[in-house]
Write a protein that holds these residues in place. Structure first.
Motif, PDB file in Angstrom:
ATOM      1  N   MET A   1      -6.707   0.312  -2.811  1.00  0.00           N
ATOM      2  CA  MET A   1      -6.294   0.236  -4.372  1.00  0.00           C
ATOM      3  C   MET A   1      -5.935  -1.144  -4.634  1.00  0.00           C
ATOM      4  SD  MET A   1      -3.303   2.522  -6.026  1.00  0.00           S
ATOM      5  CE  MET A   1      -4.154   3.743  -6.221  1.00  0.00           C
ATOM      6  N   SER A   2      -5.951  -1.856  -5.861  1.00  0.00           N
ATOM      7  CA  SER A   2      -5.535  -3.250  -5.890  1.00  0.00           C
ATOM      8  C   SER A   2      -3.890  -3.070  -6.294  1.00  0.00           C
ATOM      9  CB  SER A   2      -6.366  -3.828  -7.229  1.00  0.00           C
ATOM     10  OG  SER A   2      -6.266  -3.006  -8.306  1.00  0.00           O
ATOM     11  N   ARG A   3      -3.236  -4.186  -6.131  1.00  0.00           N
ATOM     12  CA  ARG A   3      -1.878  -4.405  -6.431  1.00  0.00           C
ATOM     13  C   ARG A   3      -1.548  -5.659  -7.007  1.00  0.00           C
ATOM     14  NH1 ARG A   3      -1.136  -5.240  -1.099  1.00  0.00           N
ATOM     15  NH2 ARG A   3       0.724  -6.440  -0.650  1.00  0.00           N
ATOM     16  N   SER A   4      -0.460  -5.745  -7.878  1.00  0.00           N
ATOM     17  CA  SER A   4      -0.231  -7.106  -8.181  1.00  0.00           C
ATOM     18  C   SER A   4       1.308  -7.324  -8.481  1.00  0.00           C
ATOM     19  CB  SER A   4      -0.682  -7.595  -9.609  1.00  0.00           C
ATOM     20  OG  SER A   4      -0.438  -6.787 -10.536  1.00  0.00           O
ATOM     21  N   PHE A   5       1.765  -8.600  -8.163  1.00  0.00           N
ATOM     22  CA  PHE A   5       3.247  -8.652  -8.671  1.00  0.00           C
ATOM     23  C   PHE A   5       3.518 -10.254  -8.987  1.00  0.00           C
ATOM     24  CE2 PHE A   5       3.225  -8.771  -3.932  1.00  0.00           C
ATOM     25  CZ  PHE A   5       3.601 -10.023  -3.575  1.00  0.00           C
ATOM     26  N   LYS A   6       4.695 -10.528  -9.684  1.00  0.00           N
ATOM     27  CA  LYS A   6       4.831 -11.651 -10.119  1.00  0.00           C
ATOM     28  C   LYS A   6       6.243 -12.464  -9.125  1.00  0.00           C
ATOM     29  CE  LYS A   6       3.615 -11.273 -15.087  1.00  0.00           C
ATOM     30  NZ  LYS A   6       2.721 -10.051 -14.867  1.00  0.00           N
ATOM     31  N   VAL A   7       5.985 -13.665  -8.989  1.00  0.00           N
ATOM     32  CA  VAL A   7       7.385 -14.238  -8.341  1.00  0.00           C
ATOM     33  C   VAL A   7       7.578 -15.596  -9.046  1.00  0.00           C
ATOM     34  CG1 VAL A   7       6.717 -13.450  -5.879  1.00  0.00           C
ATOM     35  CG2 VAL A   7       5.919 -15.569  -6.395  1.00  0.00           C
ATOM     36  N   PHE A   8       8.936 -16.020  -8.729  1.00  0.00           N
ATOM     37  CA  PHE A   8       9.224 -17.365  -9.406  1.00  0.00           C
ATOM     38  C   PHE A   8       9.075 -18.556  -8.181  1.00  0.00           C
ATOM     39  CE2 PHE A   8      11.908 -15.017 -12.416  1.00  0.00           C
ATOM     40  CZ  PHE A   8      11.116 -15.251 -13.605  1.00  0.00           C
ATOM     41  N   GLU A   9       8.835 -19.777  -8.627  1.00  0.00           N
ATOM     42  CA  GLU A   9       9.237 -20.774  -7.737  1.00  0.00           C
ATOM     43  C   GLU A   9      10.245 -20.544  -6.736  1.00  0.00           C
ATOM     44  OE1 GLU A   9       8.583 -25.064  -9.585  1.00  0.00           O
ATOM     45  OE2 GLU A   9       9.523 -23.703 -10.919  1.00  0.00           O
ATOM     46  N   TYR A  10      10.030 -20.887  -5.612  1.00  0.00           N
ATOM     47  CA  TYR A  10      10.954 -20.963  -4.221  1.00  0.00           C
ATOM     48  C   TYR A  10      11.624 -19.460  -3.968  1.00  0.00           C
ATOM     49  CZ  TYR A  10      11.098 -25.792  -5.417  1.00  0.00           C
ATOM     50  OH  TYR A  10      10.460 -26.982  -5.445  1.00  0.00           O
ATOM     51  N   GLU A  11      11.011 -18.573  -4.694  1.00  0.00           N
ATOM     52  CA  GLU A  11      11.487 -17.181  -4.275  1.00  0.00           C
ATOM     53  C   GLU A  11      10.689 -17.007  -2.914  1.00  0.00           C
ATOM     54  OE1 GLU A  11      12.068 -13.209  -6.581  1.00  0.00           O
ATOM     55  OE2 GLU A  11      10.704 -14.443  -7.786  1.00  0.00           O
ATOM     56  N   LYS A  12      11.225 -15.757  -2.125  1.00  0.00           N
ATOM     57  CA  LYS A  12      10.869 -15.325  -0.792  1.00  0.00           C
ATOM     58  C   LYS A  12       9.943 -13.902  -1.156  1.00  0.00           C
ATOM     59  CE  LYS A  12      14.394 -17.619   1.424  1.00  0.00           C
ATOM     60  NZ  LYS A  12      15.954 -17.424   2.349  1.00  0.00           N
ATOM     61  N   ILE A  13       8.957 -13.830  -0.416  1.00  0.00           N
ATOM     62  CA  ILE A  13       8.473 -12.591  -0.178  1.00  0.00           C
ATOM     63  C   ILE A  13       8.162 -12.353   1.243  1.00  0.00           C
ATOM     64  CG2 ILE A  13       6.282 -11.200  -0.607  1.00  0.00           C
ATOM     65  CD1 ILE A  13       8.027 -11.490  -2.889  1.00  0.00           C
ATOM     66  N   THR A  14       8.255 -10.930   1.814  1.00  0.00           N
ATOM     67  CA  THR A  14       7.955 -10.908   3.416  1.00  0.00           C
ATOM     68  C   THR A  14       7.181  -9.392   3.444  1.00  0.00           C
ATOM     69  OG1 THR A  14      10.108  -9.366   3.493  1.00  0.00           O
ATOM     70  CG2 THR A  14      10.334 -11.930   3.771  1.00  0.00           C
ATOM     71  N   ILE A  15       7.175  -9.031   4.310  1.00  0.00           N
ATOM     72  CA  ILE A  15       6.123  -7.752   4.642  1.00  0.00           C
ATOM     73  C   ILE A  15       7.046  -6.605   4.558  1.00  0.00           C
ATOM     74  CG2 ILE A  15       4.813  -8.854   6.532  1.00  0.00           C
ATOM     75  CD1 ILE A  15       6.349  -7.642   8.692  1.00  0.00           C
ATOM     76  N   LYS A  16       8.578  -6.937   4.280  1.00  0.00           N
ATOM     77  CA  LYS A  16       9.353  -5.800   3.790  1.00  0.00           C
ATOM     78  C   LYS A  16       9.529  -5.566   2.245  1.00  0.00           C
ATOM     79  CE  LYS A  16      12.222  -6.022   8.165  1.00  0.00           C
ATOM     80  NZ  LYS A  16      13.526  -6.156   8.735  1.00  0.00           N
ATOM     81  N   LYS A  17       9.349  -4.415   1.785  1.00  0.00           N
ATOM     82  CA  LYS A  17       9.443  -4.147   0.302  1.00  0.00           C
ATOM     83  C   LYS A  17      10.928  -4.687  -0.181  1.00  0.00           C
ATOM     84  CE  LYS A  17       6.176  -0.444  -0.199  1.00  0.00           C
ATOM     85  NZ  LYS A  17       6.310   1.137  -0.522  1.00  0.00           N
ATOM     86  N   ASP A  18      10.977  -5.494  -1.449  1.00  0.00           N
ATOM     87  CA  ASP A  18      12.029  -5.867  -1.869  1.00  0.00           C
ATOM     88  C   ASP A  18      12.445  -5.053  -3.040  1.00  0.00           C
ATOM     89  OD1 ASP A  18      10.344  -6.490  -4.236  1.00  0.00           O
ATOM     90  OD2 ASP A  18      10.526  -8.518  -3.791  1.00  0.00           O
TER      91      ASP A  18
END
Length: 416
Positions: A1-18
Protein backbone atom coordinates in the motif's frame (compact mmCIF):
# COMPACT_ATOMS: atom_id res chain seq x y z
CA UNK A 1 0.00 0.00 0.00
CA UNK A 2 1.34 3.43 -0.95
CA UNK A 3 1.84 6.11 1.67
CA UNK A 4 3.06 9.71 1.69
CA UNK A 5 4.01 12.46 4.10
CA UNK A 6 5.41 15.98 4.16
CA UNK A 7 8.48 17.29 5.97
CA UNK A 8 10.22 20.64 6.29
CA UNK A 9 13.85 21.48 5.63
CA UNK A 10 16.09 20.30 8.45
CA UNK A 11 13.44 18.00 9.96
CA UNK A 12 14.40 14.50 11.08
CA UNK A 13 12.73 11.23 10.07
CA UNK A 14 13.66 7.83 11.48
CA UNK A 15 12.43 4.25 11.38
CA UNK A 16 10.30 5.04 14.46
CA UNK A 17 6.87 6.64 13.99
CA UNK A 18 6.67 10.27 15.06
CA UNK A 19 3.70 12.37 16.20
CA UNK A 20 2.53 12.71 12.56
CA UNK A 21 2.77 8.93 11.95
CA UNK A 22 5.78 9.45 9.68
CA UNK A 23 8.49 6.82 9.48
CA UNK A 24 10.90 5.01 7.16
CA UNK A 25 11.27 1.30 6.66
CA UNK A 26 14.76 -0.16 6.85
CA UNK A 27 14.79 -0.68 3.05
CA UNK A 28 13.70 2.92 2.44
CA UNK A 29 16.35 4.25 4.81
CA UNK A 30 19.07 2.16 3.14
CA UNK A 31 17.99 3.47 -0.26
CA UNK A 32 18.16 7.06 0.99
CA UNK A 33 21.63 6.46 2.43
CA UNK A 34 22.77 4.99 -0.89
CA UNK A 35 21.28 7.88 -2.86
CA UNK A 36 22.92 10.45 -0.60
CA UNK A 37 26.30 8.71 -0.82
CA UNK A 38 26.27 8.87 -4.62
CA UNK A 39 25.49 12.62 -4.46
CA UNK A 40 28.28 13.74 -2.12
CA UNK A 41 25.94 13.65 0.90
CA UNK A 42 24.38 16.99 0.01
CA UNK A 43 20.71 16.08 0.42
CA UNK A 44 20.58 14.73 3.99
CA UNK A 45 22.62 14.27 7.13
CA UNK A 46 22.66 10.63 8.30
CA UNK A 47 21.57 10.26 11.92
CA UNK A 48 20.91 7.26 14.14
CA UNK A 49 18.24 5.13 12.43
CA UNK A 50 17.22 8.02 10.18
CA UNK A 51 18.10 11.18 8.28
CA UNK A 52 17.99 14.93 8.76
CA UNK A 53 17.00 16.85 5.64
CA UNK A 54 19.11 19.75 4.36
CA UNK A 55 18.28 22.80 2.25
CA UNK A 56 16.87 20.85 -0.72
CA UNK A 57 13.12 20.92 -1.31
CA UNK A 58 10.94 18.91 -3.65
CA UNK A 59 9.85 15.29 -3.69
CA UNK A 60 11.32 11.81 -3.29
CA UNK A 61 9.55 8.61 -4.23
CA UNK A 62 10.98 5.33 -3.00
CA UNK A 63 8.93 2.30 -3.92
CA UNK A 64 5.52 2.86 -2.30
CA UNK A 65 6.60 5.93 -0.30
CA UNK A 66 6.40 9.59 -1.40
CA UNK A 67 8.16 12.25 0.70
CA UNK A 68 7.53 15.91 -0.04
CA UNK A 69 10.18 18.27 1.37
CA UNK A 70 8.98 21.83 1.93
CA UNK A 71 10.72 25.13 2.71
CA UNK A 72 10.20 26.94 5.98
CA UNK A 73 11.90 29.96 7.50
CA UNK A 74 10.76 29.97 11.13
CA UNK A 75 10.96 27.60 14.05
CA UNK A 76 7.32 27.67 15.09
CA UNK A 77 5.71 24.38 16.03
CA UNK A 78 4.64 22.34 13.01
CA UNK A 79 1.04 21.49 12.29
CA UNK A 80 -0.92 20.25 9.29
CA UNK A 81 -1.83 23.77 8.23
CA UNK A 82 1.86 24.79 8.17
CA UNK A 83 2.61 22.00 5.70
CA UNK A 84 -0.32 22.99 3.48
CA UNK A 85 0.72 26.67 3.48
CA UNK A 86 4.32 25.94 2.48
CA UNK A 87 3.23 23.28 0.01
CA UNK A 88 1.24 25.96 -1.86
CA UNK A 89 4.04 28.52 -1.49
CA UNK A 90 6.62 26.13 -2.97
CA UNK A 91 4.38 25.29 -5.95
CA UNK A 92 3.80 29.02 -6.57
CA UNK A 93 7.52 29.74 -6.36
CA UNK A 94 8.38 26.92 -8.79
CA UNK A 95 5.70 28.12 -11.15
CA UNK A 96 6.84 31.76 -10.97
CA UNK A 97 10.46 30.73 -11.64
CA UNK A 98 9.36 28.62 -14.66
CA UNK A 99 10.51 25.35 -13.10
CA UNK A 100 7.07 23.84 -13.51
CA UNK A 101 4.07 24.74 -15.67
CA UNK A 102 1.03 24.19 -13.46
CA UNK A 103 -1.19 26.00 -15.98
CA UNK A 104 -0.89 22.97 -18.27
CA UNK A 105 -2.50 20.71 -15.66
CA UNK A 106 -6.26 20.64 -15.63
CA UNK A 107 -8.09 22.00 -12.60
CA UNK A 108 -9.98 18.72 -12.27
CA UNK A 109 -6.73 16.77 -12.07
CA UNK A 110 -5.34 19.08 -9.39
CA UNK A 111 -8.44 18.64 -7.24
CA UNK A 112 -8.74 14.87 -7.46
CA UNK A 113 -5.09 14.07 -6.67
CA UNK A 114 -3.18 14.73 -3.46
CA UNK A 115 -1.16 17.05 -5.65
CA UNK A 116 2.48 16.62 -4.68
CA UNK A 117 5.12 18.10 -6.96
CA UNK A 118 5.65 14.63 -8.39
CA UNK A 119 1.94 14.29 -9.18
CA UNK A 120 2.03 17.57 -11.07
CA UNK A 121 5.05 16.52 -13.13
CA UNK A 122 3.34 13.21 -13.96
CA UNK A 123 0.07 14.88 -14.88
CA UNK A 124 1.83 17.57 -16.90
CA UNK A 125 3.85 15.01 -18.86
CA UNK A 126 0.93 12.70 -19.66
CA UNK A 127 -1.28 15.67 -20.65
CA UNK A 128 1.41 16.94 -23.01
CA UNK A 129 1.82 13.53 -24.65
CA UNK A 130 -1.94 13.22 -25.10
CA UNK A 131 -1.91 16.54 -26.97
CA UNK A 132 0.97 15.41 -29.18
CA UNK A 133 -0.68 12.07 -29.96
CA UNK A 134 -3.91 13.85 -30.84
CA UNK A 135 -2.03 16.04 -33.35
CA UNK A 136 0.00 13.08 -34.63
CA UNK A 137 3.47 11.94 -33.56
CA UNK A 138 6.40 13.35 -35.44
CA UNK A 139 8.04 11.36 -38.24
CA UNK A 140 11.67 11.70 -39.30
CA UNK A 141 14.00 10.24 -41.90
CA UNK A 142 16.55 7.71 -40.63
CA UNK A 143 19.12 5.54 -42.41
CA UNK A 144 18.59 1.78 -42.69
CA UNK A 145 20.94 -0.81 -44.09
CA UNK A 146 20.32 -4.48 -44.62
CA UNK A 147 20.31 -7.50 -46.87
CA UNK A 148 17.23 -7.20 -49.09
CA UNK A 149 15.67 -9.23 -51.89
CA UNK A 150 14.77 -6.04 -53.74
CA UNK A 151 17.13 -3.23 -54.58
CA UNK A 152 16.49 -0.08 -52.56
CA UNK A 153 18.73 2.96 -52.04
CA UNK A 154 22.43 2.42 -52.74
CA UNK A 155 24.55 -0.72 -52.64
CA UNK A 156 27.09 -1.13 -49.82
CA UNK A 157 29.69 -2.91 -51.99
CA UNK A 158 32.04 -4.08 -49.21
CA UNK A 159 29.18 -5.72 -47.33
CA UNK A 160 27.62 -7.00 -50.57
CA UNK A 161 30.81 -8.95 -51.26
CA UNK A 162 31.05 -10.16 -47.67
CA UNK A 163 27.48 -11.40 -47.29
CA UNK A 164 26.21 -12.10 -50.81
CA UNK A 165 29.06 -13.71 -52.73
CA UNK A 166 27.00 -16.89 -52.81
CA UNK A 167 23.49 -15.46 -52.31
CA UNK A 168 23.44 -13.24 -55.36
CA UNK A 169 19.66 -13.02 -55.25
CA UNK A 170 20.10 -10.56 -52.35
CA UNK A 171 21.42 -7.00 -52.32
CA UNK A 172 23.02 -5.32 -49.30
CA UNK A 173 21.82 -1.71 -49.44
CA UNK A 174 21.57 1.47 -47.42
CA UNK A 175 18.49 3.66 -47.74
CA UNK A 176 16.32 6.22 -45.93
CA UNK A 177 12.99 5.50 -44.27
CA UNK A 178 10.43 7.97 -42.97
CA UNK A 179 8.77 6.73 -39.77
CA UNK A 180 8.12 7.30 -36.06
CA UNK A 181 11.29 5.63 -34.79
CA UNK A 182 13.32 8.72 -33.91
CA UNK A 183 15.10 9.96 -30.79
CA UNK A 184 12.34 12.33 -29.70
CA UNK A 185 9.67 9.61 -29.68
CA UNK A 186 12.13 7.15 -28.11
CA UNK A 187 12.69 9.54 -25.19
CA UNK A 188 8.96 10.12 -24.74
CA UNK A 189 8.27 6.38 -24.74
CA UNK A 190 11.06 5.69 -22.24
CA UNK A 191 9.68 8.30 -19.81
CA UNK A 192 6.18 6.83 -20.19
CA UNK A 193 7.51 3.38 -19.28
CA UNK A 194 9.14 4.82 -16.14
CA UNK A 195 5.85 6.43 -15.10
CA UNK A 196 3.98 3.23 -15.80
CA UNK A 197 6.18 1.42 -13.31
CA UNK A 198 6.02 3.93 -10.46
CA UNK A 199 2.65 5.69 -10.49
CA UNK A 200 0.02 4.69 -7.95
CA UNK A 201 -2.84 6.48 -9.71
CA UNK A 202 -5.10 4.05 -11.59
CA UNK A 203 -6.51 6.72 -13.89
CA UNK A 204 -3.04 7.94 -14.85
CA UNK A 205 -1.90 4.35 -15.35
CA UNK A 206 -4.78 3.66 -17.74
CA UNK A 207 -3.98 6.82 -19.70
CA UNK A 208 -0.32 5.76 -20.00
CA UNK A 209 -1.29 2.29 -21.25
CA UNK A 210 -3.58 3.87 -23.82
CA UNK A 211 -0.80 6.20 -24.99
CA UNK A 212 1.65 3.31 -25.46
CA UNK A 213 -0.50 1.94 -28.30
CA UNK A 214 0.26 5.13 -30.24
CA UNK A 215 4.01 4.44 -30.38
CA UNK A 216 4.19 1.80 -33.14
CA UNK A 217 7.47 -0.01 -33.76
CA UNK A 218 9.60 2.39 -31.74
CA UNK A 219 12.76 1.00 -30.20
CA UNK A 220 12.90 1.08 -26.41
CA UNK A 221 16.34 1.36 -24.83
CA UNK A 222 18.07 3.08 -21.92
CA UNK A 223 18.10 6.86 -22.29
CA UNK A 224 20.94 8.89 -20.71
CA UNK A 225 21.90 12.56 -20.53
CA UNK A 226 23.91 12.15 -23.77
CA UNK A 227 20.73 11.46 -25.74
CA UNK A 228 19.22 14.80 -24.70
CA UNK A 229 22.30 16.60 -26.01
CA UNK A 230 21.67 15.07 -29.45
CA UNK A 231 18.13 16.43 -29.75
CA UNK A 232 17.67 19.16 -32.33
CA UNK A 233 14.43 21.08 -31.95
CA UNK A 234 13.25 22.53 -35.25
CA UNK A 235 10.07 24.05 -36.64
CA UNK A 236 8.35 20.66 -36.85
CA UNK A 237 9.31 19.48 -33.38
CA UNK A 238 8.94 22.72 -31.38
CA UNK A 239 5.64 21.45 -29.93
CA UNK A 240 7.64 18.68 -28.22
CA UNK A 241 9.82 21.09 -26.24
CA UNK A 242 7.76 21.07 -23.03
CA UNK A 243 7.32 17.29 -23.09
CA UNK A 244 11.07 16.79 -23.64
CA UNK A 245 11.87 19.12 -20.73
CA UNK A 246 9.63 17.17 -18.35
CA UNK A 247 10.86 13.83 -19.72
CA UNK A 248 14.41 14.93 -18.97
CA UNK A 249 13.52 15.65 -15.34
CA UNK A 250 11.83 12.26 -14.97
CA UNK A 251 14.46 10.17 -16.75
CA UNK A 252 17.62 11.73 -15.30
CA UNK A 253 16.27 11.65 -11.74
CA UNK A 254 15.08 8.04 -11.85
CA UNK A 255 17.13 5.39 -10.05
CA UNK A 256 15.86 1.85 -10.70
CA UNK A 257 16.84 -0.76 -8.14
CA UNK A 258 17.15 -4.24 -9.60
CA UNK A 259 18.22 -5.82 -6.33
CA UNK A 260 15.49 -4.68 -3.94
CA UNK A 261 12.62 -5.13 -6.36
CA UNK A 262 9.99 -2.48 -5.88
CA UNK A 263 12.23 0.07 -4.16
CA UNK A 264 12.82 2.12 -7.34
CA UNK A 265 13.52 5.78 -6.70
CA UNK A 266 12.60 9.05 -8.37
CA UNK A 267 13.75 12.40 -7.02
CA UNK A 268 12.94 15.97 -8.05
CA UNK A 269 14.87 18.26 -5.70
CA UNK A 270 15.73 21.94 -5.79
CA UNK A 271 18.45 23.81 -3.91
CA UNK A 272 16.44 26.32 -1.87
CA UNK A 273 19.29 28.84 -1.96
CA UNK A 274 19.23 28.89 -5.77
CA UNK A 275 15.43 28.91 -5.90
CA UNK A 276 15.28 31.87 -3.50
CA UNK A 277 17.84 33.75 -5.60
CA UNK A 278 15.90 33.03 -8.80
CA UNK A 279 12.63 34.13 -7.20
CA UNK A 280 14.03 37.45 -5.90
CA UNK A 281 15.68 38.17 -9.25
CA UNK A 282 12.44 37.61 -11.18
CA UNK A 283 10.47 39.68 -8.66
CA UNK A 284 12.87 42.60 -9.15
CA UNK A 285 13.29 42.11 -12.90
CA UNK A 286 9.64 42.91 -13.55
CA UNK A 287 10.25 46.38 -12.00
CA UNK A 288 13.02 47.18 -14.48
CA UNK A 289 12.64 50.37 -16.51
CA UNK A 290 14.78 52.87 -18.41
CA UNK A 291 16.31 54.16 -15.17
CA UNK A 292 16.57 50.86 -13.32
CA UNK A 293 18.55 47.92 -14.74
CA UNK A 294 18.43 44.58 -12.94
CA UNK A 295 21.03 41.93 -13.85
CA UNK A 296 22.27 38.77 -12.18
CA UNK A 297 25.57 37.09 -11.53
CA UNK A 298 27.75 39.55 -13.42
CA UNK A 299 31.32 38.31 -13.23
CA UNK A 300 34.65 39.98 -12.47
CA UNK A 301 38.14 38.54 -12.16
CA UNK A 302 39.17 37.96 -8.57
CA UNK A 303 42.33 35.89 -8.20
CA UNK A 304 44.18 33.97 -10.92
CA UNK A 305 41.42 32.17 -12.85
CA UNK A 306 38.81 32.60 -10.15
CA UNK A 307 35.88 34.96 -10.58
CA UNK A 308 33.35 36.55 -8.26
CA UNK A 309 29.72 37.15 -9.08
CA UNK A 310 27.09 38.66 -6.79
CA UNK A 311 23.56 37.32 -7.02
CA UNK A 312 21.96 40.56 -8.26
CA UNK A 313 23.44 43.84 -9.51
CA UNK A 314 21.23 46.93 -9.75
CA UNK A 315 22.13 49.99 -11.79
CA UNK A 316 20.10 53.08 -10.90
CA UNK A 317 20.45 55.84 -13.50
CA UNK A 318 20.09 59.34 -12.03
CA UNK A 319 20.73 61.98 -14.69
CA UNK A 320 24.22 61.32 -16.02
CA UNK A 321 25.25 59.25 -13.01
CA UNK A 322 24.88 55.49 -12.52
CA UNK A 323 24.57 54.29 -8.94
CA UNK A 324 25.25 50.60 -8.38
CA UNK A 325 23.82 48.35 -5.69
CA UNK A 326 24.44 44.73 -4.80
CA UNK A 327 21.95 42.18 -3.44
CA UNK A 328 23.07 38.79 -2.18
CA UNK A 329 20.25 36.43 -1.23
CA UNK A 330 20.60 34.02 1.70
CA UNK A 331 18.01 31.34 2.44
CA UNK A 332 18.74 30.81 6.11
CA UNK A 333 17.69 32.09 9.51
CA UNK A 334 19.88 34.47 11.47
CA UNK A 335 19.10 36.02 14.82
CA UNK A 336 19.56 39.58 16.08
CA UNK A 337 20.74 40.96 12.73
CA UNK A 338 24.12 39.28 13.08
CA UNK A 339 25.35 37.83 9.77
CA UNK A 340 28.42 35.62 9.59
CA UNK A 341 31.84 37.17 9.06
CA UNK A 342 32.11 35.26 5.76
CA UNK A 343 28.90 36.85 4.45
CA UNK A 344 30.10 40.34 5.42
CA UNK A 345 33.53 39.80 3.87
CA UNK A 346 31.80 38.69 0.69
CA UNK A 347 29.74 41.89 0.53
CA UNK A 348 32.83 44.01 1.25
CA UNK A 349 34.57 42.54 -1.81
CA UNK A 350 31.45 42.98 -3.95
CA UNK A 351 31.26 46.67 -3.07
CA UNK A 352 34.86 47.28 -4.08
CA UNK A 353 34.91 45.17 -7.24
CA UNK A 354 31.58 46.35 -8.65
CA UNK A 355 31.89 49.98 -7.50
CA UNK A 356 28.84 49.75 -5.31
CA UNK A 357 28.42 52.09 -2.35
CA UNK A 358 25.64 50.03 -0.78
CA UNK A 359 24.85 46.35 -0.67
CA UNK A 360 22.12 44.20 0.83
CA UNK A 361 22.24 40.82 2.51
CA UNK A 362 18.67 39.64 2.00
CA UNK A 363 17.26 36.95 4.30
CA UNK A 364 13.75 35.51 4.50
CA UNK A 365 11.92 35.95 7.78
CA UNK A 366 8.36 36.00 9.04
CA UNK A 367 9.19 38.46 11.83
CA UNK A 368 9.91 42.14 11.25
CA UNK A 369 13.34 43.25 12.43
CA UNK A 370 15.00 46.67 12.56
CA UNK A 371 17.42 47.38 9.72
CA UNK A 372 20.21 49.91 9.34
CA UNK A 373 23.21 50.28 7.06
CA UNK A 374 26.56 49.46 8.62
CA UNK A 375 29.87 50.78 7.29
CA UNK A 376 33.03 48.94 6.33
CA UNK A 377 35.94 50.89 7.81
CA UNK A 378 38.55 50.15 5.15
CA UNK A 379 38.61 50.28 1.38
CA UNK A 380 37.26 53.77 0.74
CA UNK A 381 38.15 57.12 2.25
CA UNK A 382 34.52 57.78 3.18
CA UNK A 383 32.95 54.84 5.10
CA UNK A 384 29.48 56.03 4.04
CA UNK A 385 30.42 55.03 0.50
CA UNK A 386 31.08 51.43 1.53
CA UNK A 387 28.04 50.11 3.39
CA UNK A 388 26.02 46.97 3.81
CA UNK A 389 22.59 46.35 5.30
CA UNK A 390 21.26 43.13 6.77
CA UNK A 391 17.68 42.98 5.57
CA UNK A 392 14.66 40.69 5.99
CA UNK A 393 11.62 40.17 3.82
CA UNK A 394 8.40 38.28 4.47
CA UNK A 395 7.96 35.41 2.03
CA UNK A 396 4.25 35.03 2.76
CA UNK A 397 1.57 37.71 2.81
CA UNK A 398 -1.10 38.17 5.50
CA UNK A 399 -3.23 35.43 3.92
CA UNK A 400 -0.43 32.89 4.13
CA UNK A 401 0.21 32.95 0.38
CA UNK A 402 3.47 33.59 -1.46
CA UNK A 403 3.92 37.37 -1.63
CA UNK A 404 4.54 38.55 -5.20
CA UNK A 405 4.58 42.25 -4.25
CA UNK A 406 7.85 42.36 -2.31
CA UNK A 407 9.93 43.87 -5.13
CA UNK A 408 9.27 47.53 -4.33
CA UNK A 409 9.84 46.85 -0.64
CA UNK A 410 13.26 45.37 -1.40
CA UNK A 411 14.25 48.32 -3.59
CA UNK A 412 13.15 50.78 -0.90
CA UNK A 413 15.45 49.04 1.57
CA UNK A 414 18.41 49.68 -0.71
CA UNK A 415 17.84 52.73 -2.88
CA UNK A 416 17.36 55.92 -0.86
Amino acid sequence: MSRSFKVFEYEKITIKKDAFNRYLTKKELDKLYEFNDTNNNKYFVPIRDGIKFCNYVGVIQIGQLTIEILPKIDNNSNNKNDYNIWHSALLDMLKYCKYISIDSVSEASLKKRHNSILDIYFELFVSEIEKLVHKGLIKKYRPIEGNLKNFKGKIEFSKQIRYNLIHQERVYTKHQTFDYDNLINQIILYALKILKGITFDEDLLNRIKKLEYNFPEIKSFHISSNHFEKIQIDRKSITYQKAINVAKVIILNYSPDITIGRENMLTILFDMNKLWEEYIYRILKRLQNDNLIISRQEKDKFWEKREIKPDILIKHIVGENIQKYIIDTKWKIIRKNKPSDDDLKQMYVYNLYFESYKSLLLYPNSELQSENFGSFWKGRSNPEQNQCKVSFINVLNEKGKLDFSIGENILNKLIT
